[in-house]
Design an enzyme around this catalytic site. Structure first.
Site, PDB file in Angstrom:
ATOM      1  N   ASP A 126       9.933  -8.957  -9.206  1.00 55.79           N
ATOM      2  CA  ASP A 126       8.737  -8.419  -9.847  1.00 55.79           C
ATOM      3  C   ASP A 126       8.589  -9.021 -11.241  1.00 55.79           C
ATOM      4  O   ASP A 126       9.053 -10.134 -11.495  1.00 55.79           O
ATOM      5  CB  ASP A 126       8.834  -6.886  -9.894  1.00 55.79           C
ATOM      6  N   HIS A 158       4.698  -3.650 -14.277  1.00 55.14           N
ATOM      7  CA  HIS A 158       4.702  -3.445 -12.828  1.00 55.14           C
ATOM      8  C   HIS A 158       6.109  -3.198 -12.296  1.00 55.14           C
ATOM      9  O   HIS A 158       6.368  -2.222 -11.580  1.00 55.14           O
ATOM     10  CB  HIS A 158       4.085  -4.674 -12.157  1.00 55.14           C
ATOM     11  N   SER A 310       1.890  -1.583  -3.783  1.00 54.72           N
ATOM     12  CA  SER A 310       3.067  -1.970  -4.578  1.00 54.72           C
ATOM     13  C   SER A 310       4.000  -0.792  -4.790  1.00 54.72           C
ATOM     14  O   SER A 310       5.225  -0.956  -4.842  1.00 54.72           O
ATOM     15  CB  SER A 310       2.645  -2.496  -5.949  1.00 54.72           C
TER      16      SER A 310
END
Length: 457
Positions: A126, A158, A310
């Site tokens: 990520d 994220h 996600s």
């Protein structure tokens, strides 16, 4: 992928055509992933990418002219799979009642049983993972594949929000699904998009260098990349479970790597158990998990809300770690089958491309794990019937398998191999055509482990 002919005259012609320009539209900014022939070498320094290398257009021309490549492909963009909205700022005050998703998936069963993922290493491919009090004691060293350094900090947020959903835990009551796993940051993104070669490096690194048991890939790519496929196959061969996002386009377009057989692809469920309108629906959807406004860790401290497939992925990753911590002898395929069999069905009965096998149910999975028998040890049979082979899944869980039909000529030399992908529900029997005469059948699991003895057709 562009397949290259073996004859040098064709390669020379290709190289001549490329002297003026290398294909520009899908060139990934002039970068290419190449796989060299065994006796070839790069004339100049290049980035390594597992068994591959990343080169520029000039080096690609030279390698083509020298007939030095098995194949090449553009180093195309790959994107994170969060929702379109930006991550919100820190929430304050925050209360545990906001964590509706834990109730929906039955996560309390894992906490009650102490199935907290202890001993499992989860690689998060990520934007990095920022230090946070909710998991500080379980954040291991990782690697930054963008600049080849140990700096795995998160300047996007994220990866930090993914990490909290897997393994966070705080005095205020915040908790992830598996709060005792070890988090390994494998930084492949600085912004929301990156190059696929960075992700491939992260897969090989997570498997070979950092000993991860599970890889969290909250990302997607619209093309079937051979380099990515080989990296995923390597992870499967090493017994690593890969969990990836099915994508946020709300369409039937495939997203890779979730579309690969050995990958557990995750779509997004709403709080009422319906499929999110943004969740893709295709054969790569193995199951769903909540993904709407989930409370999780914020990269600047405190907590935030995050939405999209996600953030459905880390809930399944945490559940897989919880199962593995109580049944460490099971394989990655067993864990995947367990989660699929025990999911809460939705949509059409059985499997469908919107719900997959259903919505994640941690409580049911842990109950089933107590008596689960690995697939290879249970009854799976192949028999000849009529004009084909009958494959019977006698187990109590779904089974992904490959039926290989190896054909031989009169001299005993192998002349062809046919491969049929099978997906069998518990107790299902499928008849598939196979060639007769000088043919031997092999039934293998999705990890290419033989499930039955060879059968002569």
């Amino acid at each position: 992928m562009r397949r290259l002919h073996n004859k040098r005259i064709i390669c020379a012609l290709l190289a001549a055509l490329l002297l003026c320009a290398v294909p520009a539209k899908a060139d990934g900014g002039g970068r290419y992933i190449v796989k060299l022939r065994d006796d070839s070498a790069l004339a100049s320094a290049a980035e390594t990418c597992g068994p591959f290398a990343v080169v520029g257009a000039g080096e690609l021309r030279r390698l083509l002219a020298d007939d030095a490549l098995e194949w090449y492909e553009a180093d195309a963009p790959v994107a994170l799979s969060e929702a379109d909205a930006e991550l919100a700022g820190a929430l304050s005050p925050w209360y545990a009642d906001d964590m509706w998703h834990l109730d929906m998936i039955g996560a309390a069963a894992a906490y009650e049983q102490g199935a907290l993922g202890a001993g499992l290493r989860v690689g998060v491919l990520d934007s990095g993972i920022a230090p946070h009090a909710a998991y500080a004691d379980r954040l291991a060293e990782g690697w930054n594949y963008l600049d080849d350094s140990a700096d795995t900090g998160d300047d996007l947020g994220h990866g930090t929000s993914v990490a909290g959903l897997i393994a966070g835990r705080s005095a205020e009551g915040f908790i992830g699904v598996a709060p005792e796993v070890t988090l390994v940051p494998l930084k492949c993104f600085k912004q929301k998009s990156s190059k696929i070669s960075n992700v491939i490096k992260g897969i090989y690194g997570g498997v070979d260098d950092f000993g991860c048991n599970i890889l969290n890939l909250s990302l997607g790519f619209p093309e079937n990349s051979p380099a990515l496929r080989e990296a995923i196959d390597h992870a499967a061969e090493m017994g690593v479970l890969v969990v990836a996002s099915a994508g946020n386009g709300g369409s039937s377009a495939l997203s890779y790597p979730s579309a690969y057989d050995s990958v557990l692809g995750v779509g997004e469920a709403n709080s009422d158990g319906s499929v999110s309108l943004r969740s893709n629906h295709h054969k790569g959807v193995y199951m769903l998990a909540p993904g709407e406004k989930l409370t999780t860790t914020y990269y600047r401290g405190g907590y935030t809300e995050a939405s999209g497939t996600s953030f459905s992925v880390p809930l399944v990753v945490g559940a897989a770690a919880a199962l593995w911590s109580v049944r460490p002898e099971l394989s990655a395929q067993d864990i995947m089958n367990l989660l699929g069999q025990t999911a809460t069905d939705g949509g059409n009965p059985g499997y469908d491309e919107y719900y997959g096998w259903g919505i994640l149910n941690v409580r049911a999975a842990l109950e089933a794990a107590e008596t689960w028998t690995p697939a290879a040890a249970e009854g799976v049979s192949v028999t000849l019937i009529g004009g084909g082979a009958a494959v019977w899944n006698k187990t109590s869980h779904p089974l992904d398998a490959y039926l290989l039909a190896a054909e031989y000529d009169d001299t005993g030399r192998q002349s062809a191999v046919g491969v049929t992908k099978l997906h069998l529900a518990p107790g299902e029997r499928i008849v598939t055509p196979v060639p007769r005469g000088h043919t031997r059948l092999f039934l293998c699991s999705a990890e290419w482990i033989p499930l039955t003895a060879p059968l002569d057709a």
